[in-house]
Enzyme design. Structure first.
Site, mmCIF file in Angstrom:
data_model
loop_
_atom_site.group_PDB
_atom_site.id
_atom_site.type_symbol
_atom_site.label_atom_id
_atom_site.label_comp_id
_atom_site.label_asym_id
_atom_site.label_seq_id
_atom_site.Cartn_x
_atom_site.Cartn_y
_atom_site.Cartn_z
ATOM 1 N N PRO B 77 62.484 19.403 3.103
ATOM 2 C CA PRO B 77 63.033 19.292 4.462
ATOM 3 C C PRO B 77 62.688 20.508 5.328
ATOM 4 O O PRO B 77 62.463 20.371 6.521
ATOM 5 C CB PRO B 77 64.542 19.203 4.223
ATOM 6 C CG PRO B 77 64.679 18.618 2.855
ATOM 7 C CD PRO B 77 63.504 19.128 2.072
ATOM 8 N N ALA B 79 60.134 22.878 4.384
ATOM 9 C CA ALA B 79 58.849 23.468 3.999
ATOM 10 C C ALA B 79 57.778 22.394 3.945
ATOM 11 O O ALA B 79 57.748 21.573 3.025
ATOM 12 C CB ALA B 79 58.963 24.166 2.648
ATOM 13 N N TRP B 105 59.542 13.157 2.258
ATOM 14 C CA TRP B 105 58.335 12.365 2.573
ATOM 15 C C TRP B 105 57.499 12.128 1.314
ATOM 16 O O TRP B 105 56.311 12.437 1.295
ATOM 17 C CB TRP B 105 57.466 13.032 3.658
ATOM 18 C CG TRP B 105 58.195 13.613 4.817
ATOM 19 C CD1 TRP B 105 58.071 14.866 5.302
ATOM 20 C CD2 TRP B 105 59.159 12.963 5.673
ATOM 21 N NE1 TRP B 105 58.888 15.052 6.388
ATOM 22 C CE2 TRP B 105 59.565 13.893 6.635
ATOM 23 C CE3 TRP B 105 59.730 11.676 5.706
ATOM 24 C CZ2 TRP B 105 60.511 13.613 7.624
ATOM 25 C CZ3 TRP B 105 60.670 11.396 6.680
ATOM 26 C CH2 TRP B 105 61.038 12.352 7.625
ATOM 27 N N THR B 262 36.452 24.094 -0.299
ATOM 28 C CA THR B 262 37.678 24.201 0.513
ATOM 29 C C THR B 262 37.409 24.034 2.008
ATOM 30 O O THR B 262 38.069 23.239 2.682
ATOM 31 C CB THR B 262 38.367 25.558 0.263
ATOM 32 O OG1 THR B 262 38.586 25.680 -1.142
ATOM 33 C CG2 THR B 262 39.686 25.650 0.992
ATOM 34 N N GLN B 285 42.559 0.413 23.775
ATOM 35 C CA GLN B 285 42.052 0.381 25.152
ATOM 36 C C GLN B 285 41.038 -0.755 25.343
ATOM 37 O O GLN B 285 41.082 -1.470 26.345
ATOM 38 C CB GLN B 285 41.411 1.738 25.488
ATOM 39 C CG GLN B 285 41.179 1.969 26.970
ATOM 40 C CD GLN B 285 42.494 2.112 27.730
ATOM 41 O OE1 GLN B 285 43.530 2.408 27.155
ATOM 42 N NE2 GLN B 285 42.448 1.871 29.029
ATOM 43 N N GLU B 312 49.095 15.767 3.998
ATOM 44 C CA GLU B 312 48.055 16.485 3.239
ATOM 45 C C GLU B 312 47.484 17.664 4.038
ATOM 46 O O GLU B 312 46.301 17.961 3.950
ATOM 47 C CB GLU B 312 46.931 15.520 2.858
ATOM 48 C CG GLU B 312 47.307 14.569 1.746
ATOM 49 C CD GLU B 312 47.146 15.228 0.387
ATOM 50 O OE1 GLU B 312 48.182 15.345 -0.281
ATOM 51 O OE2 GLU B 312 46.055 15.629 0.005
ATOM 52 N N GLY B 313 48.328 18.322 4.800
ATOM 53 C CA GLY B 313 47.878 19.434 5.648
ATOM 54 C C GLY B 313 47.558 18.922 7.037
ATOM 55 O O GLY B 313 46.640 18.124 7.214
ATOM 56 N N THR B 314 48.331 19.348 8.037
ATOM 57 C CA THR B 314 48.127 18.867 9.411
ATOM 58 C C THR B 314 46.731 19.266 9.911
ATOM 59 O O THR B 314 46.075 20.130 9.320
ATOM 60 C CB THR B 314 49.160 19.498 10.372
ATOM 61 O OG1 THR B 314 48.947 20.921 10.379
ATOM 62 C CG2 THR B 314 50.591 19.204 9.943
#
Lengths: 49, 331
Positions: B77, B79, B105, B262, B285, B312-314
């Site tokens: 919640p 982190a 999540w 990475t 559209q 998975e990382g913004t």
């Protein structure tokens, strides 16, 4: 070393297999699973074999 | 399912590139369902990275015998991007660890047989105090809470999970105490290409639906594809699909060769996610009023696409990783 952007035969087969499965088993169910927020257990069962 | 599991647990040991090929095709049909089917890929990646045969035979081998799910429990919640802020604790007492905390999540949590859990074994050490565990879902004290009502990828079944005085054998620690952050980051190198591939699938679906619709629908006496205002949006989807797919495949190819990927995995994840969001907005559209209607398939693509910029990382975290790779690793 040569750069090669072509998938090999095994990868192409895998792509076709996944694409056929997606079209036959996933696409027709997508709307229902979205609307009802339904987890795809039956589809997982089919994907497993 | 589970294409990347090693041979010694009965898996096919396919590469990340092969996982990406599958993920794109499934994702083009429905990324919610594809994410559910791919949940095991995320949860098992740390186990495959650590390669503890005893643990892998116990937890991965049964997943090759029948349909089973597992979940990746890192986010909390308080982190998400800030992994070092994980507050779940694991305290060693004798030959057990006692785990307490909340995870948020969590994909497929209700169906999971086990969880990959990141917890603090020494909170004074920040991210160096994090350790990685495998927690069987039927352990007393594990509670999977109600399903979250999400905007998109609604088939993937997202829950919070509570761990209250959960006792697990000490042998379920992955690697050593303090290895948790490193293991999770290495797992991301393996999983981000596959996640990017799902977004590539969305771009493909946007492109294909838009091509079809713009050739059928007419305005001002011609198919709308004849108007550059429309065809340029389709052209951009085709361009983005190709670029996102190439970045994704390259990042997969690198890790399959044993190279550090990475930066490239972050290139792929951020580019594919942002392009999927843009393509799906434009697909709506192209369809106009029909695109905004639930009777047509493209509004779902737009809802489903958004999560790729978050989980998975913004997209922002990917840029942070890329910046660090450029300036701190000079790679």
């Amino acid at each position: 070393m040569v750069i090669d952007f072509e998938l090999n035969e095994t990868q192409k087969e895998l792509q076709k297999l996944a694409s056929d499965f997606a079209r036959k088993e996933i696409l027709p169910q997508a709307e229902l699973h979205d609307k009802e927020s339904k987890f795809p257990l039956e589809i997982a069962q089919k994907a497993f074999v | 399912m589970n294409p990347g599991f090693p041979e010694y647990v009965g898996g096919l040991d396919l590469g990340i590139l092969e996982e990406c090929i599958i993920a794109e095709e499934l994702g083009a049909a429905c990324t919610g369902i594809a994410t559910a089917l791919g949940a095991n890929m995320l949860a098992s990646a740390p186990l495959i990275v650590v390669d503890n045969h005893e643990i892998n035979k116990e937890f991965l081998a049964p997943m090759m015998e029948e349909v089973q799910f597992a979940s990746y429990c890192v986010t909390e919640p308080n982190a998400g991007s800030d992994v070092a802020g994980v507050q779940t604790t694991a305290k060693k007492t004798g030959d057990e660890y006692i785990i307490n905390g909340n995870k948020q999540w969590i994909t497929a949590a209700k169906y999971a047989k086990w969880f990959y859990v990141l917890a603090q074994t020494d909170s004074s050490q920040g991210h160096k105090g994090l350790s990685a565990f495998v927690v069987p879902a039927d352990t007393p004290g594990v509670t999977v809470n109600k399903k979250e009502d999400m905007m998109g990828q609604r088939a993937s079944s997202t829950h919070s999970v509570t761990f209250k005085d959960v006792k697990i054998p000490a042998k379920y620690l992955l690697g050593a105490e303090g290895d948790g952050f490193k293991i999770s980051m290495k797992a991301f190198d393996r999983t981000r290409p596959g996640v990017a591939a799902g977004a590539v699938g969305i771009i493909k679906a946007c492109r294909d639906y838009s091509i079809k619709y713009s050739m059928e629908r007419t305005s001002f006496g011609v198919p709308i594809a004849m108007h550059e205002a429309v065809s340029f949006m389709v052209a951009e989807m085709a361009m983005d699909h190709e670029a996102a797919q190439l970045l994704t495949w390259k990042s997969a190819w690198m890790i399959d060769k044993g190279e550090r990927n990475t930066k490239f995995a972050s290139f792929a994840k951020a580019f594919a996610a942002d392009a999927a969001m843009k393509s799906s907005t434009n697909a709506v559209q192209v369809y106009g009023g029909y695109g905004y209607s639930k009777e047509y398939p493209v509004e779902k693509l737009m809802r489903d696409a958004k999560i790729y910029q978050i989980y998975e990382g913004t997209s922002q975290i990917q840029r942070l990783i890329i910046s660090k790779e450029i300036f701190l690793r000079s790679s």
